[in-house]
Scaffold this motif. Structure first.
Motif, PDB file in Angstrom:
ATOM      1  N   ILE A 138       3.367  23.189   2.330  1.00 61.43           N
ATOM      2  CA  ILE A 138       4.310  22.203   1.801  1.00 61.43           C
ATOM      3  C   ILE A 138       4.705  21.281   2.946  1.00 61.43           C
ATOM      4  O   ILE A 138       5.197  21.735   3.987  1.00 61.43           O
ATOM      5  CB  ILE A 138       5.557  22.879   1.213  1.00 61.43           C
ATOM      6  CG1 ILE A 138       5.138  23.851   0.090  1.00 61.43           C
ATOM      7  CG2 ILE A 138       6.552  21.854   0.699  1.00 61.43           C
ATOM      8  CD1 ILE A 138       6.272  24.694  -0.433  1.00 61.43           C
ATOM      9  N   ASN A 139       4.485  19.991   2.778  1.00 59.37           N
ATOM     10  CA  ASN A 139       4.785  19.013   3.820  1.00 59.37           C
ATOM     11  C   ASN A 139       6.293  18.899   4.007  1.00 59.37           C
ATOM     12  O   ASN A 139       7.033  18.631   3.059  1.00 59.37           O
ATOM     13  CB  ASN A 139       4.189  17.654   3.435  1.00 59.37           C
ATOM     14  CG  ASN A 139       4.171  16.676   4.597  1.00 59.37           C
ATOM     15  OD1 ASN A 139       4.901  16.845   5.566  1.00 59.37           O
ATOM     16  ND2 ASN A 139       3.332  15.670   4.504  1.00 59.37           N
TER      17      ASN A 139
ATOM     18  N   PRO B 201       2.546  21.011  -3.362  1.00 56.62           N
ATOM     19  CA  PRO B 201       1.981  21.915  -2.348  1.00 56.62           C
ATOM     20  C   PRO B 201       0.460  21.904  -2.397  1.00 56.62           C
ATOM     21  O   PRO B 201      -0.146  21.754  -3.463  1.00 56.62           O
ATOM     22  CB  PRO B 201       2.553  23.286  -2.754  1.00 56.62           C
ATOM     23  CG  PRO B 201       3.761  22.983  -3.580  1.00 56.62           C
ATOM     24  CD  PRO B 201       3.454  21.702  -4.292  1.00 56.62           C
ATOM     25  N   VAL B 202      -0.149  22.081  -1.234  1.00 56.45           N
ATOM     26  CA  VAL B 202      -1.606  22.099  -1.130  1.00 56.45           C
ATOM     27  C   VAL B 202      -2.052  23.552  -0.998  1.00 56.45           C
ATOM     28  O   VAL B 202      -1.703  24.231  -0.031  1.00 56.45           O
ATOM     29  CB  VAL B 202      -2.089  21.276   0.081  1.00 56.45           C
ATOM     30  CG1 VAL B 202      -3.606  21.346   0.193  1.00 56.45           C
ATOM     31  CG2 VAL B 202      -1.625  19.830  -0.043  1.00 56.45           C
TER      32      VAL B 202
ATOM     33  N   TYR C   6       4.642  21.699   8.527  1.00 56.68           N
ATOM     34  CA  TYR C   6       4.500  22.226   7.173  1.00 56.68           C
ATOM     35  C   TYR C   6       5.271  23.536   7.025  1.00 56.68           C
ATOM     36  O   TYR C   6       5.559  24.215   8.009  1.00 56.68           O
ATOM     37  CB  TYR C   6       3.031  22.478   6.833  1.00 56.68           C
ATOM     38  CG  TYR C   6       2.195  21.230   6.706  1.00 56.68           C
ATOM     39  CD1 TYR C   6       2.008  20.603   5.476  1.00 56.68           C
ATOM     40  CD2 TYR C   6       1.571  20.676   7.817  1.00 56.68           C
ATOM     41  CE1 TYR C   6       1.231  19.467   5.364  1.00 56.68           C
ATOM     42  CE2 TYR C   6       0.798  19.536   7.717  1.00 56.68           C
ATOM     43  CZ  TYR C   6       0.639  18.935   6.489  1.00 56.68           C
ATOM     44  OH  TYR C   6      -0.129  17.801   6.385  1.00 56.68           O
ATOM     45  N   LEU C   7       5.541  23.864   5.773  1.00 58.70           N
ATOM     46  CA  LEU C   7       6.040  25.185   5.418  1.00 58.70           C
ATOM     47  C   LEU C   7       4.861  25.951   4.833  1.00 58.70           C
ATOM     48  O   LEU C   7       4.309  25.569   3.789  1.00 58.70           O
ATOM     49  CB  LEU C   7       7.170  25.091   4.394  1.00 58.70           C
ATOM     50  CG  LEU C   7       7.829  26.429   4.012  1.00 58.70           C
ATOM     51  CD1 LEU C   7       8.562  27.020   5.208  1.00 58.70           C
ATOM     52  CD2 LEU C   7       8.773  26.243   2.837  1.00 58.70           C
ATOM     53  N   PHE C   8       4.435  27.000   5.537  1.00 63.10           N
ATOM     54  CA  PHE C   8       3.344  27.844   5.056  1.00 63.10           C
ATOM     55  C   PHE C   8       3.953  28.888   4.136  1.00 63.10           C
ATOM     56  O   PHE C   8       4.787  29.683   4.548  1.00 63.10           O
ATOM     57  CB  PHE C   8       2.612  28.501   6.227  1.00 63.10           C
ATOM     58  CG  PHE C   8       1.371  29.238   5.815  1.00 63.10           C
ATOM     59  CD1 PHE C   8       0.151  28.597   5.786  1.00 63.10           C
ATOM     60  CD2 PHE C   8       1.432  30.567   5.459  1.00 63.10           C
ATOM     61  CE1 PHE C   8      -0.996  29.277   5.409  1.00 63.10           C
ATOM     62  CE2 PHE C   8       0.294  31.256   5.079  1.00 63.10           C
ATOM     63  CZ  PHE C   8      -0.923  30.600   5.054  1.00 63.10           C
TER      64      PHE C   8
ATOM     65  N   GLN D  56       7.485  28.361   8.960  1.00 60.34           N
ATOM     66  CA  GLN D  56       7.326  26.963   9.340  1.00 60.34           C
ATOM     67  C   GLN D  56       6.268  26.861  10.443  1.00 60.34           C
ATOM     68  O   GLN D  56       6.312  27.602  11.421  1.00 60.34           O
ATOM     69  CB  GLN D  56       8.659  26.395   9.821  1.00 60.34           C
ATOM     70  CG  GLN D  56       8.676  24.878   9.984  1.00 60.34           C
ATOM     71  CD  GLN D  56      10.089  24.357  10.163  1.00 60.34           C
ATOM     72  OE1 GLN D  56      11.039  24.867   9.563  1.00 60.34           O
ATOM     73  NE2 GLN D  56      10.228  23.332  10.993  1.00 60.34           N
ATOM     74  N   VAL D  57       5.321  25.944  10.267  1.00 61.92           N
ATOM     75  CA  VAL D  57       4.214  25.825  11.218  1.00 61.92           C
ATOM     76  C   VAL D  57       4.008  24.354  11.581  1.00 61.92           C
ATOM     77  O   VAL D  57       4.396  23.447  10.844  1.00 61.92           O
ATOM     78  CB  VAL D  57       2.902  26.397  10.638  1.00 61.92           C
ATOM     79  CG1 VAL D  57       3.026  27.883  10.381  1.00 61.92           C
ATOM     80  CG2 VAL D  57       2.485  25.657   9.382  1.00 61.92           C
TER      81      VAL D  57
END
Length: 384
Positions: A165-166, A179-180, A214-216, A232-233
């Motif tokens: 998630i950006n 979300p991707v 991004y939020l992984f 968070q990454v």
């Protein structure tokens, strides 16, 4: 064997005439296999999930509360989650009423009713610094305390996927980006998953996404069970750049790999496949920053795709997906071809038109000359 032992320790068999206290402090899973499928919920239970097996294509069960009132799959309070498939009901109760409960319907005698209290989704942590196009192997388990649950059973009809998630969303944007999804966890013994149905799920994640923050998020859900792990990454740009040298007169060429300052160049290992214009597939392997290629003996389009394995300066082993590249190799130019000037199409067109014009003028001249000769001859034959 370990899985069977674990399940045996979790399953409590009782006589037909007794009820049992579900989800006590001594057990995380108990199964009801007795007359009327009745079970008792202890007052200490705050949430409970029931997995009820039915005969295929039968109607969902009816859940009867201790006070005799009934819950249906199509009619129940909002604090109850209920999903039904052709052979299973998955029901989650929050703050359930203590006492004896009953599930009525075509419940199978084999598995009957399984009750599980709190699930926990355990996930292998991510590195702080990730790269665009990096390939990750992630492991996940569904746990209750220290016990790993049978993923093949509990994750049936559930999805476990990883998504990004950006976090740098334009505040003026009308809609937030979706979300991707970058991977899905499996326990099938295929790909990176080592052993099928052992409760250890594995996902191959490829970070094919723009660099940024991004939020992984890893989520397991079927609208009833929902567990999420988040981290968070920061994803950095692709740390490698590949360039293809132009083939020399003998067709010899190579790949030059340029690594950014975070990668140790001597640790590079490149593997991939080169496809020739005639569709011949040639495996390529090399180390370092100079990768030799087989001679380019035919002109046309060559395509390349592969992976890179490297160590960064934090001593972390990384794997990178190298996207497909197409390289055009032109035919070799001989010395004789270089000495012969090549006229363009316009020059050739003008030359042909000039020749035709000269022929037409010559023909007209011949006609006029013949007429003049005939006229003179006729005048000479006329008597004076």
């Amino acid at each position: 064997m370990a899985q069977l032992i674990s399940r045996s320790l979790l399953t409590v068999s009782l006589s037909l005439s007794l009820l049992f206290t579900a989800l006590s402090s001594q057990a995380s899973e108990q199964s009801a296999r007795w007359l009327s499928n009745t079970f008792r919920i202890d007052p200490s239970i705050s949430s409970l999930t029931l997995l009820i097996e039915r005969t295929p294509n039968s109607a969902p069960v009816v859940l009867i509360r201790p006070d005799g009132s009934k819950y249906y799959q199509h009619e129940h309070p909002d604090h109850i989650g209920w999903v039904s498939t052709h052979d299973r009901d998955v029901i989650t109760l929050w703050q359930p009423e203590p006492g004896p409960w009953q599930a009525t319907g075509k419940v199978t005698p084999k598995r009957a009713i399984t009750l599980v209290s709190e699930f926990e989704l355990a996930l292998s942590p991510l590195a702080e610094r990730l790269y665009q196009q990096e390939v990750l192997k992630l492991g996940a388990e569904l746990r209750h305390g220290t016990t790993r649950l049978d993923a093949n059973y509990y994750l049936q009809d559930l999805t476990l996927q990883a998504q990004l998630i950006n976090l740098r969303i334009d505040p003026d944007a009308q809609f937030a980006p979706a979300p991707v999804v970058v991977g899905e966890f499996k326990d099938d013994g295929v790909g990176l998953d080592a052993i099928p149905n052992d409760g250890k799920l594995t996902a191959q994640v490829i970070l094919d996404i723009l660099p940024g923050e991004y939020l992984f998020q890893t989520e397991i859900s079927n609208q009833v069970l929902a567990r999420t792990k988040e981290q968070q990454v920061m994803i950095y740009p692709m740390p490698l750049k590949l360039s293809f040298a132009k083939p020399d007169e003998q067709g010899q060429w190579h790949i030059t790999v340029t690594a950014d300052q975070g990668i140790i160049p001597s640790s590079l290992v490149i593997t991939g496949e080169l496809v020739t214009p005639s569709q011949q597939r040639i495996p390529i392997t090399g180390t370092g920053t100079h990768i030799s290629l087989p001679d380019a003996l035919e002109p046309g389009n060559y395509s390349w795709q592969g992976r890179a394995f490297a160590t960064n300066k934090s001593d972390r082993e990384i794997q990178l997906e190298l996207v497909e590249q197409v390289i055009r190799v032109s035919p070799a130019v001989t010395a004789s071809e270089e000495l012969i000037p090549v006229k363009d199409s316009n020059t050739l067109t003008y030359s042909i038109a000039g020749v035709i014009l000269l022929l037409v003028l010559a023909l007209i001249g011949c006609i006029l000359r013949n007429r003049a000769v005939k006229k003179r001859l006729n005048s000479d034959k006329t008597p004076s």
